[in-house]
Design a protein around this motif. Structure first.
Motif, mmCIF file in Angstrom:
data_model
loop_
_atom_site.group_PDB
_atom_site.id
_atom_site.type_symbol
_atom_site.label_atom_id
_atom_site.label_comp_id
_atom_site.label_asym_id
_atom_site.label_seq_id
_atom_site.Cartn_x
_atom_site.Cartn_y
_atom_site.Cartn_z
ATOM 1 N N LYS A 76 10.471 -5.111 11.723
ATOM 2 C CA LYS A 76 9.545 -5.128 10.589
ATOM 3 C C LYS A 76 8.980 -3.731 10.415
ATOM 4 N N THR B 150 7.783 -4.551 4.550
ATOM 5 C CA THR B 150 6.667 -5.155 3.821
ATOM 6 C C THR B 150 6.130 -4.147 2.798
ATOM 7 N N GLY C 213 3.272 -4.633 0.672
ATOM 8 C CA GLY C 213 1.940 -5.023 0.188
ATOM 9 C C GLY C 213 2.043 -6.088 -0.892
ATOM 10 N N GLY C 214 1.307 -5.898 -1.988
ATOM 11 C CA GLY C 214 1.255 -6.871 -3.088
ATOM 12 C C GLY C 214 2.600 -7.141 -3.754
ATOM 13 N N GLY D 72 5.478 -7.654 -2.141
ATOM 14 C CA GLY D 72 6.273 -8.597 -1.348
ATOM 15 C C GLY D 72 6.986 -7.923 -0.196
ATOM 16 N N THR D 73 8.194 -8.420 0.100
ATOM 17 C CA THR D 73 8.935 -7.930 1.258
ATOM 18 C C THR D 73 10.385 -7.700 0.896
ATOM 19 N N ILE E 87 2.822 -13.497 -3.051
ATOM 20 C CA ILE E 87 2.054 -14.515 -3.772
ATOM 21 C C ILE E 87 0.842 -13.825 -4.383
ATOM 22 N N PRO F 202 -7.030 -9.709 -3.175
ATOM 23 C CA PRO F 202 -7.251 -9.183 -1.823
ATOM 24 C C PRO F 202 -8.637 -8.564 -1.637
ATOM 25 N N GLY G 210 -4.367 -6.524 9.016
ATOM 26 C CA GLY G 210 -3.714 -7.639 9.705
ATOM 27 C C GLY G 210 -2.690 -8.382 8.866
ATOM 28 N N ALA G 211 -2.502 -7.994 7.594
ATOM 29 C CA ALA G 211 -1.535 -8.719 6.748
ATOM 30 C C ALA G 211 -0.126 -8.607 7.334
ATOM 31 N N GLY G 212 0.215 -7.405 7.798
ATOM 32 C CA GLY G 212 1.542 -7.190 8.385
ATOM 33 C C GLY G 212 1.729 -8.017 9.653
ATOM 34 N N ASN H 270 5.325 -14.240 3.667
ATOM 35 C CA ASN H 270 4.577 -13.546 2.600
ATOM 36 C C ASN H 270 3.268 -14.274 2.313
ATOM 37 N N GLY I 70 0.790 -13.407 4.969
ATOM 38 C CA GLY I 70 0.239 -12.066 4.727
ATOM 39 C C GLY I 70 -0.781 -12.109 3.608
ATOM 40 N N ALA I 71 -0.438 -12.801 2.521
ATOM 41 C CA ALA I 71 -1.325 -12.854 1.350
ATOM 42 C C ALA I 71 -2.661 -13.511 1.713
HETATM 43 P P1 ATP Z 1 -0.566 -3.671 8.475
HETATM 44 O O1 ATP Z 1 -1.387 -2.530 7.999
HETATM 45 O O2 ATP Z 1 -1.349 -4.914 8.783
HETATM 46 O O3 ATP Z 1 0.427 -3.322 9.560
HETATM 47 P P2 ATP Z 1 1.676 -3.705 6.641
HETATM 48 O O4 ATP Z 1 1.577 -2.448 5.853
HETATM 49 O O5 ATP Z 1 2.682 -3.827 7.669
HETATM 50 O O6 ATP Z 1 0.245 -4.120 7.179
HETATM 51 P P3 ATP Z 1 1.552 -5.142 4.161
HETATM 52 O O7 ATP Z 1 2.697 -4.691 3.355
HETATM 53 O O8 ATP Z 1 0.199 -4.638 3.804
HETATM 54 O O9 ATP Z 1 1.907 -4.939 5.687
HETATM 55 O O10 ATP Z 1 1.453 -6.725 4.109
HETATM 56 C C1 ATP Z 1 2.342 -7.600 4.737
HETATM 57 C C2 ATP Z 1 2.703 -8.721 3.793
HETATM 58 O O11 ATP Z 1 1.509 -9.395 3.366
HETATM 59 C C3 ATP Z 1 3.387 -8.237 2.514
HETATM 60 O O12 ATP Z 1 4.780 -8.159 2.686
HETATM 61 C C4 ATP Z 1 2.978 -9.312 1.524
HETATM 62 O O13 ATP Z 1 3.848 -10.417 1.600
HETATM 63 C C5 ATP Z 1 1.589 -9.726 1.990
HETATM 64 N N1 ATP Z 1 0.573 -8.958 1.233
HETATM 65 C C6 ATP Z 1 -0.009 -7.793 1.584
HETATM 66 N N2 ATP Z 1 -0.848 -7.342 0.622
HETATM 67 C C7 ATP Z 1 -0.812 -8.271 -0.354
HETATM 68 C C8 ATP Z 1 -1.450 -8.412 -1.631
HETATM 69 N N3 ATP Z 1 -2.281 -7.492 -2.091
HETATM 70 N N4 ATP Z 1 -1.159 -9.501 -2.386
HETATM 71 C C9 ATP Z 1 -0.302 -10.452 -1.948
HETATM 72 N N5 ATP Z 1 0.338 -10.374 -0.761
HETATM 73 C C10 ATP Z 1 0.096 -9.308 0.027
#
Ligand code: ATP
Length: 315
Positions: free
Chosen positions: A191, A224, A226-227, A229-230, A244, A248, A253-255, A290, A293-294
């Motif tokens: 990831k 990942t 963020g908003g 998706g993945t 989704i 936010p 912790g979303a990741g 996803n 994370g959301a």
């Molecule tokens: P971290 O800083 O926790 O390591 P990250 O950068 O690895 O996070 P993000 O991409 O921020 O991970 O988020 C992981 C998943 O959470 C995304 O792939 C998405 O599915 C979901 N997610 C994150 N932010 C949002 C958002 N603003 N709206 C909807 N879903 C989100």
């Protein structure tokens, strides 16, 4: 169901209450349990999976707070260690210019000693390596490499999230990349954030970055976004699984929620080979992850805002 062993750091995040000022001006801080691998273990347990956290905290009250937090969250901490060194602390504030101001006081996390009894426990289960402080030296880094070898020789499903922290690797990013390579080579699942994928591959373009990282060894790559998706990349599928729509509040912790939810589902899969041959089961799993994370972004903090299975089902 397979067990998931999450190895790495568990620490205290002191988050400045008044955001918008740098640490030199911040007076009040909120104490939070932190550490990506510990968050992942918590995410799995909250969704009803069986997770172990393997890390080291001090024999001080902060260490007790951390162990209690994980225990209350149903994470098995019986394989964790306590050290005479103080618990690792991080102080965080968002300064006026939006930049993160960060002071890191490394302590007990680096004291995790290799325990040969774990090898047998890994057999046919899942081992998650959530890097961050694990490449910063100490006994932890030594144990980390040995556990990677143990996971390989015990037919474990290996998962890797580098958790690159720019604050910790300023000017030494190339060393970080070198330390990640053996883990990417041996992992079934990686990831990355987009920034990590670009740093580790040296490629700007998402597809090119994935092609490079697949060549190193990892069969399943999730990036990942963020908003948005993945991005899921396997031999059978290469596409963005959209996120989704939520409002936010705090993305901390979303990741970790994402990878925790994905691993919880993989733990329920009997035939792991089918994950990479067909596209559909894995796509559905990423869609669920996803959601996890959301949901986590809709509340403050990491561990506090991880979803339950019921919340996932309702979304
Ligand atoms: P971290 O800083 O926790 O390591 P990250 O950068 O690895 O996070 P993000 O991409 O921020 O991970 O988020 C992981 C998943 O959470 C995304 O792939 C998405 O599915 C979901 N997610 C994150 N932010 C949002 C958002 N603003 N709206 C909807 N879903 C989100």
């Amino acid at each position: 169901m397979k067990n998931v062993f999450c190895i790495g750091e568990l620490l205290i995040d002191f988050v400045a209450e008044k955001q918008g000022s740098d640490l030199s001006k911040a007076n009040n801080f909120t104490k939070k349990a932190g550490g990506a691998p510990a968050n992942v273990a918590s995410a799995i347990a909250k969704l009803g999976g069986k997770s172990f956290f393997i890390g080291c905290v001090g024999k001080d009250p902060f260490g007790t707070f951390l162990i209690n937090t994980l225990t209350e969250g149903q994470v098995d901490v019986s394989l964790s260690q306590r050290s005479d060194t103080f618990t690792t602390l991080a102080f965080v504030s968002i300064a006026e210019d939006g930049e993160r101001d960060f002071v890191f006081s490394r302590g007990a996390d680096k004291e995790l000693k290799y325990d040969r009894r774990l090898s047998k426990l890994f057999k046919d289960h899942i081992v998650h390596f959530g890097a961050a402080t694990s490449f910063l030296g100490g006994y932890l880094e030594e144990a980390y490499s040995l556990y990677l070898q143990e996971a390989v020789s015990n037919n474990s499903f290996i998962s890797f999230d580098p958790n690159f922290r720019a604050d910790l690797w300023k000017g030494t990013e190339a060393i970080f990349v070198q330390k990640c390579i053996p883990f990417i080579e041996k992992s079934h699942l990686c990831k990355f954030s987009l920034e990590e994928a670009q740093l580790l591959s040296g490629k700007e373009n998402l597809e090119e970055a994935c092609a490079f990282l697949h060549k190193l060894g990892s069969k399943i790559i999730t990036i990942t976004l963020g908003g948005e998706g993945t991005y899921l990349s396997t031999p059978a599928v290469k596409k963005i699984i959209p996120s989704i729509k939520v409002s936010p509040i705090d993305t901390t912790g979303a990741g970790d929620a994402f990878i925790g939810c994905l691993l919880k589902q993989i733990a329920l899969t009997t035939k792991l080979d089918t994950l990479t041959s067909g596209s559909e089961p894995l796509e559905n799993m990423v869609q669920q992850a996803n959601k996890a994370g959301a949901i986590t972004t809709t509340n403050y903090g990491a561990i506090e805002s991880l979803p339950t299975q019921q919340q996932l089902n309702q979304l």
